[in-house]
Design an enzyme around this catalytic site. Sequence first.
Site, PDB file in Angstrom:
ATOM      1  CG  HIS A  72      -2.135  -0.939   1.072  1.00 17.33           C
ATOM      2  ND1 HIS A  72      -3.356  -0.719   1.685  1.00 17.33           N
ATOM      3  CD2 HIS A  72      -2.094  -2.167   0.624  1.00 17.33           C
ATOM      4  CE1 HIS A  72      -4.143  -1.512   1.249  1.00 17.33           C
ATOM      5  NE2 HIS A  72      -3.545  -2.513   0.607  1.00 17.33           N
ATOM      6  CE1 TYR A 198      -5.085   3.920   8.713  1.00 17.55           C
ATOM      7  CE2 TYR A 198      -5.444   3.807  11.128  1.00 17.55           C
ATOM      8  CZ  TYR A 198      -4.955   3.103  10.117  1.00 17.55           C
ATOM      9  OH  TYR A 198      -3.962   2.003  10.369  1.00 17.55           O
ATOM     10  N   PRO A 290      -3.843  -0.021  18.799  1.00 15.50           N
ATOM     11  CG  PRO A 290      -5.789  -1.068  18.358  1.00 15.50           C
ATOM     12  CD  PRO A 290      -4.851  -0.603  19.349  1.00 15.50           C
ATOM     13  CE  LYS A 294       4.976   3.113  13.489  1.00 16.06           C
ATOM     14  NZ  LYS A 294       4.434   2.480  12.017  1.00 16.06           N
ATOM     15  CE1 TYR A 382      -0.742   3.654   9.552  1.00 15.36           C
ATOM     16  CE2 TYR A 382       0.059   2.668   7.639  1.00 15.36           C
ATOM     17  CZ  TYR A 382      -0.860   2.684   8.614  1.00 15.36           C
ATOM     18  OH  TYR A 382      -1.845   1.808   8.381  1.00 15.36           O
TER      19      TYR A 382
HETATM   20  C1  PHB Z   1      -5.722  -4.344  10.578  1.00 17.93           C
HETATM   21  O1  PHB Z   1      -5.793  -4.556   9.200  1.00 17.93           O
HETATM   22  O2  PHB Z   1      -6.041  -5.238  11.065  1.00 17.93           O
HETATM   23  C2  PHB Z   1      -5.015  -3.171  10.908  1.00 17.93           C
HETATM   24  C3  PHB Z   1      -4.760  -2.085  10.139  1.00 17.93           C
HETATM   25  C4  PHB Z   1      -4.368  -0.819  10.562  1.00 17.93           C
HETATM   26  C5  PHB Z   1      -4.358  -0.562  11.894  1.00 17.93           C
HETATM   27  C6  PHB Z   1      -4.724  -1.630  12.677  1.00 17.93           C
HETATM   28  C7  PHB Z   1      -4.984  -2.795  12.536  1.00 17.93           C
HETATM   29  O3  PHB Z   1      -3.970   0.602  12.426  1.00 17.93           O
END
Ligand code: PHB
Length: 395
Positions: A72, A198, A290, A294, A382
């Site tokens: 990505h 997000y 989460p 990280k 990130y």
């Molecule tokens: C996930 O795909 O499980 C995932 C993706 C981004 C995050 C946390 C979990 O910030």
Amino acid sequence: MRTQVGIIGAGPAGLLLSHLLHLRGISSVVLERRSREYVERRVRAGVLEQGTVDTLVAAGVGERLLREGLPHRGIELRYGGAGHRIAFERLVPGRAITVYGQQEVVKDLIAARLAADGDVRFEVDDVAVHDIGTDRPYVTFGGGERLDCDVIAGCDGFHGVTRPSIPDGVLTAYEREYPFAWLGVLARVQPSAEELIYARTERGFALHSMRSPEVSRFYLQVPAGTDLADWPDERVWAELRTRLETVPGFSLATGEIFERGVTPMRSFVAEPMQYGRLYLAGDAAHIVPPTGAKGLNLAVADVRVLTGALARFYADGSAELLDGYSAACLKRVWRAQHFSWWMTTLLHTFDSDDAYGRRLQLSHLDYVTSSEAAAATLAENYVGLPYEDGDPAGP
Ligand code: PHB
Ligand code: APR
């Protein structure tokens, strides 16, 4: 029984450590409380930093990851009726993330350890560590068995036994709890967008993620202590729609939900990450919420440092790098702590926030999505900052 490094826990930290040590000719035994099936099925996050991918590939366990992982080059921040892309290819050229489930990493590592005749024991009860303050530590387990080793690696996660074995007064814990959790689901449906979304809404945060072209991963901010029984599928989909269908032309594809769970949100660091001949790595030493993706990546970074320190120890007997292990890890750990707290604060709804607090949050989001400098800050954290040792191929 005797080995060089006794490793407690077969999560990503313990398994990768065992594998990296094997590549350096250092022996280890991994003791895991759960079954192999359990650890291979345990669903966790799925975002790998560039450095994590490079480390796994250099260690020879990246073949399926390179084949099935989804690279990505950006993420979307969605709020206030619009989506804003954070474009890694422009902000941090040459660095990206790969979406690949943590349990897939665990499967690949277990397969590699077993293929090399590695000693990984599952369903091991009553693990206890002894004499960790001496240079002859040992582990007891399973009703009378004993493993003597030079060094013990505590890779047994946040609820493990190694951290609490360190004598009182040695560790300082730094901690923050959040008044919310994430309800996560896996659904058999193609992702509704190519990248992660997000989303910040007045009703709370939502995340659109994925595992494959056929499987989507979603999270919803819910109050701490939420009972899954209160969230039948229809309610999950309705809430995801409300929080994600906030920009023109976006509609959420739905499908069968086949996995669900609630993850508490916590920030935690234990310092120092070592005592005597016990070294903590991964979640045993630190936890992040989460939102910044990280957790797994930090575990990999710790294990790289520990491998380098152990390689030196066995090469010329010097404990210099081992002595500096915690200090070498904590800089990255605290950067990730800050970033994860920052992303969490930026995107979640806090009941304690008044109208002023919400205005600040929106101003912050506007800044991150309109200033190249602010967006670059998000992007470089990130995708993951470079390792201190500067070598993607491992310590
Ligand atoms: C996930 O795909 O499980 C995932 C993706 C981004 C995050 C946390 C979990 O910030
Ligand atoms: N004896 C043996 N094994 C244990 C014990 C014990 N007493 N306690 C815990 N374990 C095992 C757990 O069953 C688990 O398999 O230790 C392992 C720890 O693995 P993880 O929790 O996955 O932690 P870590 O390897 O540090 O990986 C960090 O995991 O929690 C996620 O978000 C986190 O992605 C990050 C990653």
